[in-house]
Write an enzyme that holds these catalytic residues in place. Structure first.
Site, PDB file in Angstrom:
ATOM      1  N   VAL A  73      41.028  11.929  22.110  1.00 22.61           N
ATOM      2  CA  VAL A  73      42.051  10.902  21.894  1.00 22.61           C
ATOM      3  C   VAL A  73      42.392  10.311  23.268  1.00 22.61           C
ATOM      4  O   VAL A  73      42.603  11.042  24.238  1.00 22.61           O
ATOM      5  CB  VAL A  73      43.305  11.505  21.233  1.00 22.61           C
ATOM      6  N   MET A 101      47.419  25.491  24.681  1.00 23.43           N
ATOM      7  CA  MET A 101      48.255  26.104  25.720  1.00 23.43           C
ATOM      8  C   MET A 101      49.609  25.386  25.772  1.00 23.43           C
ATOM      9  O   MET A 101      50.323  25.454  26.762  1.00 23.43           O
ATOM     10  CB  MET A 101      47.549  26.047  27.071  1.00 23.43           C
ATOM     11  N   LEU A 140      52.178  19.876  24.212  1.00 27.05           N
ATOM     12  CA  LEU A 140      51.358  19.157  23.234  1.00 27.05           C
ATOM     13  C   LEU A 140      51.487  17.643  23.370  1.00 27.05           C
ATOM     14  O   LEU A 140      52.573  17.124  23.600  1.00 27.05           O
ATOM     15  CB  LEU A 140      51.754  19.570  21.815  1.00 27.05           C
ATOM     16  N   LYS A 161      37.137  16.483  24.220  1.00 27.36           N
ATOM     17  CA  LYS A 161      37.407  16.242  25.643  1.00 27.36           C
ATOM     18  C   LYS A 161      36.911  17.448  26.463  1.00 27.36           C
ATOM     19  O   LYS A 161      36.360  17.298  27.543  1.00 27.36           O
ATOM     20  CB  LYS A 161      38.895  16.013  25.905  1.00 27.36           C
ATOM     21  N   ARG A 205      47.566  17.809  31.609  1.00 27.36           N
ATOM     22  CA  ARG A 205      47.654  17.664  33.062  1.00 27.36           C
ATOM     23  C   ARG A 205      47.949  16.222  33.482  1.00 27.36           C
ATOM     24  O   ARG A 205      48.293  15.986  34.633  1.00 27.36           O
ATOM     25  CB  ARG A 205      46.370  18.151  33.732  1.00 27.36           C
ATOM     26  N   GLY A 224      46.723  14.096  21.419  1.00 33.41           N
ATOM     27  CA  GLY A 224      45.394  14.697  21.234  1.00 33.41           C
ATOM     28  C   GLY A 224      45.497  16.004  20.448  1.00 33.41           C
ATOM     29  O   GLY A 224      44.742  16.239  19.495  1.00 33.41           O
ATOM     30  N   HIS A 225      46.458  16.868  20.836  1.00 33.68           N
ATOM     31  CA  HIS A 225      46.649  18.125  20.097  1.00 33.68           C
ATOM     32  C   HIS A 225      47.099  17.840  18.661  1.00 33.68           C
ATOM     33  O   HIS A 225      46.666  18.499  17.719  1.00 33.68           O
ATOM     34  CB  HIS A 225      47.749  18.968  20.751  1.00 33.68           C
TER      35      HIS A 225
HETATM   36  O1  PAF Z   1      41.705  24.119  25.465  1.00 32.09           O
HETATM   37  C1  PAF Z   1      42.694  24.864  25.681  1.00 32.09           C
HETATM   38  O2  PAF Z   1      43.852  24.453  25.608  1.00 32.09           O
HETATM   39  C2  PAF Z   1      42.452  26.320  26.039  1.00 32.09           C
HETATM   40  O3  PAF Z   1      41.329  26.468  26.834  1.00 32.09           O
HETATM   41  C3  PAF Z   1      42.388  27.248  24.805  1.00 32.09           C
HETATM   42  C4  PAF Z   1      41.196  26.927  23.921  1.00 32.09           C
HETATM   43  C5  PAF Z   1      43.664  27.128  23.995  1.00 32.09           C
HETATM   44  C6  PAF Z   1      42.242  28.703  25.253  1.00 32.09           C
HETATM   45  O4  PAF Z   1      43.322  29.095  26.042  1.00 32.09           O
END
Ligand code: PAF
Length: 280
Positions: A176, A30, A33, A149, A187, A36-37
């Protein structure tokens, strides 16, 4: 690196890449970033020929009083980070293209999603399953990477992929953490310095639970009482749930079998909802 907002363009490109025999790795996000992403992107990079990062703040997984409107959006910074990390494509569709007027099809998993966040966030996993299906249908991945996570989310998506015979391998990458153990989350940026210090208690509490299991305690109640006790030492933390479940089925643990269970926690730190978990 390409940024593609159009669904039809993204789907046509994915189909053409697959026809050329390219292995597609999808990292659904979402946005906003963090490291972790970026590690999820690394995992995709190691396993796939083409790495697609989807960035879409999915309205259907937020409840009416949740933070959809204020959820951090940072496409430019995200794009720079993705490019640096070696992603090939960002798929960043518009809300009204994913959910046009009259949209009425939803996907629900009905077992794993019943407990934990499924209780405190009704409708959340329906929104997640729906959008993940849409993203899979548009980007046609061979594999998709999710973070540990969000362990319940990952388990639900694995189950959904198995139940619906989705032709995609679900890969779960480790959580991470910051230096003090706080699990990285978009968040976390809502937290003040004081709240940030309180939030570090979540991992401390989980570690304390694991310590008891490592010492031979087999009663989930004993372990969870200790985890709750550590959390309750901060006035700013309000527990939503502290529980122990089977790490695959998410059925509540009756007697601990080491290596098979997960302690899972959701708390409010003031008005910021945080989750974390630890395998024990
Ligand atoms: O984990 C997330 O960021 C969201 O739940 C996802 C998997 C991208 C779906 O919107």
């Amino acid at each position: 690196m390409q940024i593609i907002p159009s669904i039809t363009e993204m789907q046509a490109l994915a189909i053409s890449l697959r026809t050329q025999g390219k292995l597609i790795g999808l990292v659904p996000t979402m946005g906003a970033l963090h490291e972790g992403h970026l590690r999820l992107i690394d995992t995709a990079r190691q396993r796939a020929d083409v790495v697609i990062v989807s960035i879409f703040v999915n309205p259907t997984q937020f409840g009416p009083n949740e933070d959809f409107a204020k959820y951090p959006r940072a496409l430019e910074a995200d794009a720079a980070a993705c490019e640096k990390r070696g992603a090939d494509i960002i798929f960043a569709p518009k809300k009204d293209d994913i959910y046009p007027p009259g949209y009425s099809t939803y996907v629900t998993e009905e077992r794993i999603s019943k407990g934990l966040c499924g209780i405190s966030r009704p409708g959340h996993f329906r929104g997640v399953c729906t959008v993940v299906n849409l993203l899979f249908n548009i980007t046609r991945p061979d594999l998709a990477i999710f973070g540990q996570k969000d362990a319940q989310q990952a388990a639900i998506i694995k189950k959904m992929a198995a139940d619906l015979w989705l032709p995609v391998q679900i890969v779960v990458a480790p959580t991470v953490r910051e230096a003090d153990g706080l699990a990285m989350s978009s968040r976390n940026q809502y937290l003040s310095e004081e709240q940030r210090q309180d939030a570090a208690r979540i991992y401390r509490a989980l570690r304390e639970g694991k310590r008891l299991v490592d010492e031979g305690i087999r009663s989930p109640d004993r372990v969870l009482a200790e985890v709750t006790h550590v959390l309750s030492q901060s006035r700013r933390i309000r527990v939503i749930y502290v529980t122990m479940v089977d790490r695959d089925s998410f059925a509540p643990t009756r007697e601990i079998v080491p290596g098979k269970c997960l302690i899972a926690v959701a708390v409010w730190v003031n008005d910021v909802r945080l989750i974390d978990n630890l395998e024990v």
